[in-house]
Design a protein around this motif. Structure first.
Motif, PDB file in Angstrom:
ATOM      1  N   GLY A   3       1.607  94.213 -13.099  1.00  0.00           N
ATOM      2  CA  GLY A   3       0.506  94.769 -12.747  1.00  0.00           C
ATOM      3  C   GLY A   3       0.837  95.713 -11.482  1.00  0.00           C
ATOM      4  N   GLU A   4      -0.259  96.535 -10.981  1.00  0.00           N
ATOM      5  CA  GLU A   4      -0.150  97.499  -9.891  1.00  0.00           C
ATOM      6  C   GLU A   4      -1.088  97.330  -8.743  1.00  0.00           C
ATOM      7  N   THR A  98       0.300 109.113  -6.647  1.00  0.00           N
ATOM      8  CA  THR A  98       1.333 108.193  -6.915  1.00  0.00           C
ATOM      9  C   THR A  98       0.659 106.966  -6.996  1.00  0.00           C
ATOM     10  N   PRO A  99       1.349 106.110  -7.875  1.00  0.00           N
ATOM     11  CA  PRO A  99       0.624 104.457  -8.157  1.00  0.00           C
ATOM     12  C   PRO A  99       0.910 103.747  -7.160  1.00  0.00           C
ATOM     13  N   GLY A 100       0.222 102.565  -7.189  1.00  0.00           N
ATOM     14  CA  GLY A 100       0.368 101.429  -6.449  1.00  0.00           C
ATOM     15  C   GLY A 100       1.706 100.901  -6.398  1.00  0.00           C
ATOM     16  N   ALA A 101       2.291  99.934  -5.680  1.00  0.00           N
ATOM     17  CA  ALA A 101       3.170  99.295  -5.720  1.00  0.00           C
ATOM     18  C   ALA A 101       3.204  98.042  -7.076  1.00  0.00           C
ATOM     19  N   LEU A 102       4.338  97.892  -7.575  1.00  0.00           N
ATOM     20  CA  LEU A 102       4.614  97.071  -8.917  1.00  0.00           C
ATOM     21  C   LEU A 102       4.338  95.644  -8.426  1.00  0.00           C
ATOM     22  N   VAL A 103       3.499  94.911  -9.111  1.00  0.00           N
ATOM     23  CA  VAL A 103       3.174  93.396  -9.099  1.00  0.00           C
ATOM     24  C   VAL A 103       4.046  92.753  -9.955  1.00  0.00           C
ATOM     25  N   THR A 104       4.802  91.781  -9.952  1.00  0.00           N
ATOM     26  CA  THR A 104       5.262  90.794 -10.849  1.00  0.00           C
ATOM     27  C   THR A 104       5.698  89.502 -10.304  1.00  0.00           C
ATOM     28  N   PRO A 105       5.752  88.400 -11.050  1.00  0.00           N
ATOM     29  CA  PRO A 105       6.257  87.090 -10.717  1.00  0.00           C
ATOM     30  C   PRO A 105       7.390  87.445  -9.560  1.00  0.00           C
TER      31      PRO A 105
END
Length: 109
Positions: A3-4, A98-105
């Protein structure tokens, strides 16, 4: 799960008090923050550990999942103790598009 970050806010004393009432098992040692995450895939649950822009974030609780206003993706509010000082680096910059930060496990290295 991927996600973001869409936004991030520090929760005030009223929200923190309600959080403590609803989650007596969680002991806050830092101010509570709420991170709105737009999900591309998967889900986020209490107890997960995430990488948010490369920072390790423990998920203390989650809010209800719902569609973003534009209907494009599901979003979820993640409650954590991530310091609000990180917000400028993680939240999207709508002026610069600009997009937000990447969210990953989170993956231990």
């Amino acid at each position: 799960m991927q996600g973001e970050v869409r936004s991030m806010v520090e929760c005030g004393p009223d929200i923190e008090a309600a959080f403590r009432d609803q989650h007596p098992d969680v002991h806050l040692t830092q101010p509570l923050t709420a991170i709105l995450v737009a999900l591309d895939e998967g889900s986020i649950d209490k107890g997960d550990t995430l990488s948010v822009g490369g920072l390790k974030v423990d998920v203390l609780a989650t809010g209800r999942s719902s569609l973003l206003a534009d209907g494009s993706r599901n979003s979820i509010t993640v409650f954590s103790a991530l310091p609000i000082q990180h917000m400028p680096d993680l939240a999207p910059d709508r002026n610069a598009d600009t997009p937000g930060a990447l969210v990953t496990p989170w993956e231990e290295s």
